[in-house]
Design a protein around this motif. Structure first.
Motif, PDB file in Angstrom:
ATOM      1  N   ASP A  48      -7.988 -23.762  -7.422  1.00 30.05           N
ATOM      2  CA  ASP A  48      -7.781 -23.396  -6.019  1.00 30.05           C
ATOM      3  C   ASP A  48      -8.170 -24.576  -5.126  1.00 30.05           C
ATOM      4  O   ASP A  48      -9.296 -25.064  -5.197  1.00 30.05           O
ATOM      5  CB  ASP A  48      -8.636 -22.156  -5.697  1.00 30.05           C
ATOM      6  CG  ASP A  48      -8.154 -21.411  -4.468  1.00 30.05           C
ATOM      7  OD1 ASP A  48      -7.773 -22.074  -3.484  1.00 30.05           O
ATOM      8  OD2 ASP A  48      -8.173 -20.165  -4.487  1.00 30.05           O
ATOM      9  N   GLN A  49      -7.212 -25.004  -4.300  1.00 30.86           N
ATOM     10  CA  GLN A  49      -7.434 -26.122  -3.371  1.00 30.86           C
ATOM     11  C   GLN A  49      -7.770 -27.423  -4.108  1.00 30.86           C
ATOM     12  O   GLN A  49      -8.823 -28.017  -3.912  1.00 30.86           O
ATOM     13  CB  GLN A  49      -8.540 -25.788  -2.346  1.00 30.86           C
ATOM     14  CG  GLN A  49      -8.523 -26.726  -1.151  1.00 30.86           C
ATOM     15  CD  GLN A  49      -9.650 -26.518  -0.158  1.00 30.86           C
ATOM     16  OE1 GLN A  49     -10.308 -27.472   0.209  1.00 30.86           O
ATOM     17  NE2 GLN A  49      -9.866 -25.289   0.308  1.00 30.86           N
ATOM     18  N   THR A  89      -3.465 -19.579  -0.417  1.00 33.37           N
ATOM     19  CA  THR A  89      -3.733 -19.036  -1.750  1.00 33.37           C
ATOM     20  C   THR A  89      -2.738 -17.956  -2.178  1.00 33.37           C
ATOM     21  O   THR A  89      -2.236 -17.987  -3.303  1.00 33.37           O
ATOM     22  CB  THR A  89      -5.165 -18.463  -1.787  1.00 33.37           C
ATOM     23  OG1 THR A  89      -6.071 -19.525  -1.491  1.00 33.37           O
ATOM     24  CG2 THR A  89      -5.489 -17.877  -3.147  1.00 33.37           C
ATOM     25  N   LYS A 173     -10.793 -14.503  -6.448  1.00 38.78           N
ATOM     26  CA  LYS A 173     -10.187 -13.811  -5.304  1.00 38.78           C
ATOM     27  C   LYS A 173      -9.192 -12.767  -5.784  1.00 38.78           C
ATOM     28  O   LYS A 173      -8.459 -13.004  -6.747  1.00 38.78           O
ATOM     29  CB  LYS A 173      -9.418 -14.813  -4.434  1.00 38.78           C
ATOM     30  CG  LYS A 173     -10.249 -15.907  -3.805  1.00 38.78           C
ATOM     31  CD  LYS A 173      -9.325 -16.850  -3.023  1.00 38.78           C
ATOM     32  CE  LYS A 173     -10.102 -17.983  -2.382  1.00 38.78           C
ATOM     33  NZ  LYS A 173      -9.196 -18.968  -1.744  1.00 38.78           N
ATOM     34  N   ASP A 364      -2.990 -24.053  -6.338  1.00 37.82           N
ATOM     35  CA  ASP A 364      -2.237 -23.204  -5.402  1.00 37.82           C
ATOM     36  C   ASP A 364      -1.924 -23.903  -4.080  1.00 37.82           C
ATOM     37  O   ASP A 364      -1.101 -23.440  -3.309  1.00 37.82           O
ATOM     38  CB  ASP A 364      -2.972 -21.874  -5.164  1.00 37.82           C
ATOM     39  CG  ASP A 364      -4.338 -22.060  -4.535  1.00 37.82           C
ATOM     40  OD1 ASP A 364      -4.873 -23.187  -4.558  1.00 37.82           O
ATOM     41  OD2 ASP A 364      -4.884 -21.062  -4.010  1.00 37.82           O
ATOM     42  N   HIS A 365      -2.578 -25.035  -3.826  1.00 36.35           N
ATOM     43  CA  HIS A 365      -2.341 -25.859  -2.635  1.00 36.35           C
ATOM     44  C   HIS A 365      -3.329 -27.007  -2.681  1.00 36.35           C
ATOM     45  O   HIS A 365      -4.254 -26.994  -3.501  1.00 36.35           O
ATOM     46  CB  HIS A 365      -2.523 -25.063  -1.330  1.00 36.35           C
ATOM     47  CG  HIS A 365      -3.807 -24.280  -1.291  1.00 36.35           C
ATOM     48  ND1 HIS A 365      -5.018 -24.877  -1.047  1.00 36.35           N
ATOM     49  CD2 HIS A 365      -4.065 -22.966  -1.511  1.00 36.35           C
ATOM     50  CE1 HIS A 365      -5.968 -23.954  -1.105  1.00 36.35           C
ATOM     51  NE2 HIS A 365      -5.428 -22.789  -1.400  1.00 36.35           N
TER      52      HIS A 365
HETATM   53 ZN   LIG Z   1      -6.252 -21.253  -2.415  1.00 32.17          ZN
END
Ligand SMILES: [Zn+2]
Length: 566
Positions: A48-49, A89, A173, A364-365
């Protein structure tokens, strides 16, 4: 007619010439003749990120058994990008899992303004679902994949053999786990209110015994009072800006600088402590331990039917929001993640033969830098307060059409990338909605940091200009979930929660730092190597579907990356 004859002649040459047959047709025929060897277990690892650049920036600090091991044995796609403007996300995990953008899946953001309930809702809120594993929960935490239109790779795999396969997804999450599990798999995620793993009644009536036993170990509690120090000697962190940077956040009393002591103001573990835990590298240890537990308990990869395990690792995101992507904290989490990945890969190797596993890694980014850091270097950057956007629109629309009656406002909500106008005000004044949208959009351009806008009317009537930004916003537009004016900020600006604040950073823009992500696919059926062709993250799911021998998910709009196949 002469054209017709010359075409036939050319076709004859094409069919008869061995030199043409060899390179163009032979590999295709060979690929069809070879039976597809399917993995027993496909592991989808989402960070994530995490920017693609992290894997090169920190490469000198990585060992040989983590990221580098995956790169050696797999296909490294160095030019993988998101094609949507909403690098968040929910939309990111939805695309990873399904290959479909928000214009198809409806997942156009993490939140949206629901005109029926007249409130901003989580995109995954489901009033018919209840959180499993916690008594009193915030309303928005009752989530499910119901708002996702279509199906994903996990669903497709389970449908392909009448549920002989299994699909499990775990995350920090809800939206990450849900979008990897789909509608037919099982999603489990961490909840700071529970200090443990929860799920949704959408997936089951109660948490399975193995999840309850995992929660009973109270692993997060074992970190209470522990101090997070840097793994490497201080000099290694000169790759990042100063640890004590003014616009970093003191996240849940963790402090802005190393060493970070993980405690709770109340003196015992509460929701604040459990949330602070997610910003530490130990949160990734926790997810890997949950992954190992799931593999054993669910007997993943134990028979001839391929199973899927989705894992979303979030410490980089929580720390990235708090400290920014160029911080000592994010660097330390990435270096530790390399070691954690090495341990996990060793564990997988001890359980499975190399041709029994497929591992696919992506993110996801990416991450936007701290605006104050960029500004300190003389690069224009900034935070956009949502109120400054709505204020500009209120002034312009009232000047043009008069104030709304009964103390109403023109703007309902600004929820990136949409401005939602109050339809009842427009109807009451009997206005042309398309014109109102244009006036609002022009007003937004007076706000510092707003780059451009397109209106709902333009989206619906196919009147978007043929440029990259319009295309990226179109992928993030769905008539049922999007607002009236959609906008993009200038590079190094952002809006939303972190635009409203004075500290921390975020993502969500259509720029390189947010769209360019790592992608490595390693295992059975994949030809190792570095691949620099342009790849859309929409290609991820259909490529994996091909490797698993199933159809791509319903709304999949990418292509199979045949270049990386054996
Ligand atoms: Zn994310």
């Amino acid at each position: 007619m002469p054209v017709h004859f010359s075409f036939r002649a050319a076709l004859g040459v094409l069919l008869l010439s061995p030199s043409l047959i060899t390179p163009t047709l032979a590999p295709h025929v060979a690929a069809q003749e070879r039976p597809i060897k399917k993995p027993k277990l496909a592991i989808i690892l989402v960070m994530d990120q995490v920017r693609a650049e992290y894997l090169t920036r920190y490469a000198p600090l990585f060992g040989e058994g983590g990221f580098k091991s995956l790169m050696r044995t797999g296909a490294t796609l160095t030019n993988a990008h998101y094609g949507h403007a909403t690098t968040y996300t929910g939309p990111g995990h939805a695309l990873i899992g399904s290959g479909s953008y928000g214009h198809t899946s409806g997942i156009v953001g993490n939140r949206f303004y629901n005109s029926e309930s007249k409130r901003v809702e989580s995109m995954f809120f489901d009033e018919n679902a209840k959180l499993l594993g916690l008594e009193a929960v915030p309303k928005d935490d009752d989530t499910s994949p119901r708002n996702f239109m279509g199906n994903n790779l996990s669903d497709q795999l389970l449908l392909s053999n009448n549920f002989k396969s299994k699909a499990v997804a775990i995350a920090n999450k809800d939206r990450a786990a849900i979008m990897l599990a789909g509608k037919l798999g099982k999603a489990y995620w961490y909840h700071e209110g529970a200090g443990g793993i929860v799920s949704s009644t959408f997936y089951a009536r109660e948490l399975p015994a193995w999840v309850q036993q995992f929660n009973a170990r109270k692993i997060p509690d074992s970190y209470y009072g522990k101090t997070w120090t840097k793994l490497l000697p201080e000099a290694a962190y000169s790759l990042s800006h100063a640890d004590d940077f003014a616009s970093e956040t003191d996240f849940k009393a963790l402090g802005r600088t190393f060493p970070h002591v993980l405690t709770d103001k109340s003196g015992k573990p509460t929701a604040d402590f459990y949330e602070a835990f997610t910003a530490t590298p130990w949160a990734n240890d926790y997810q890997f331990e949950l992954a190992r537990t799931a593999i054993a308990a669910e007997k993943l990869g134990a028979d001839e039917y391929t199973d899927i395990l989705g894992i979303s690792l979030t410490a980089t995101d929580i720390a990235g929001h708090a400290y920014g992507p160029d911080s000592h904290e994010v660097q330390d989490i990435m270096v530790r993640l390399d070691r954690q990945l090495e341990t996990f890969l060793k564990d997988i190797k001890s359980r499975f033969k190399s041709d029994e596993v497929l591992i696919a890694l992506t993110a996801d980014h990416g991450a936007s830098p701290l605006p104050e850091y960029m500004a300190s270097l003389g690069i224009e950057a900034g935070r956009i307060k949502r109120k400054s956007i709505s204020d500009a629109i209120e002034v312009a629309l009232t000047a043009r059409y008069g104030a709304p009656a009964n103390a109403a406002t023109w703007v309902r909500v600004v929820e990136d990338p949409s401005v939602f106008l109050d339809q009842s005000v427009i109807a009451q004044k009997n206005l042309d909605a398309a014109e109102v949208q244009r006036v609002a959009g022009e007003a937004m351009l007076t706000v510092k940091g707003i780059a451009l806008y397109y209106t709902r009317e333009q989206m619906l009537s196919g009147q978007l200009p043929a440029n990259r930004w319009a295309a990226m916003l179109e992928k993030a537009f769905h008539p049922l979930r999007s607002g009236d004016v959609l906008f993009i900020t200038k590079p190094f600006y952002f809006n939303g929660t972190y635009g409203d604040r004075d500290t921390g950073s975020t993502h969500g823009t259509p720029y390189e730092y947010d769209t360019h992500v790592p992608m490595i696919i390693a295992g059975v059926g994949v030809r190792p190597g570095n691949y620099s062709m342009a790849v859309d993250v929409a290609d991820f799911a259909p490529t994996l579907a091909g490797l698993l021998g199933v159809d791509a998910p319903a709304g999949s709009e990418g292509r199979r990356l045949t270049e990386i196949l054996r």
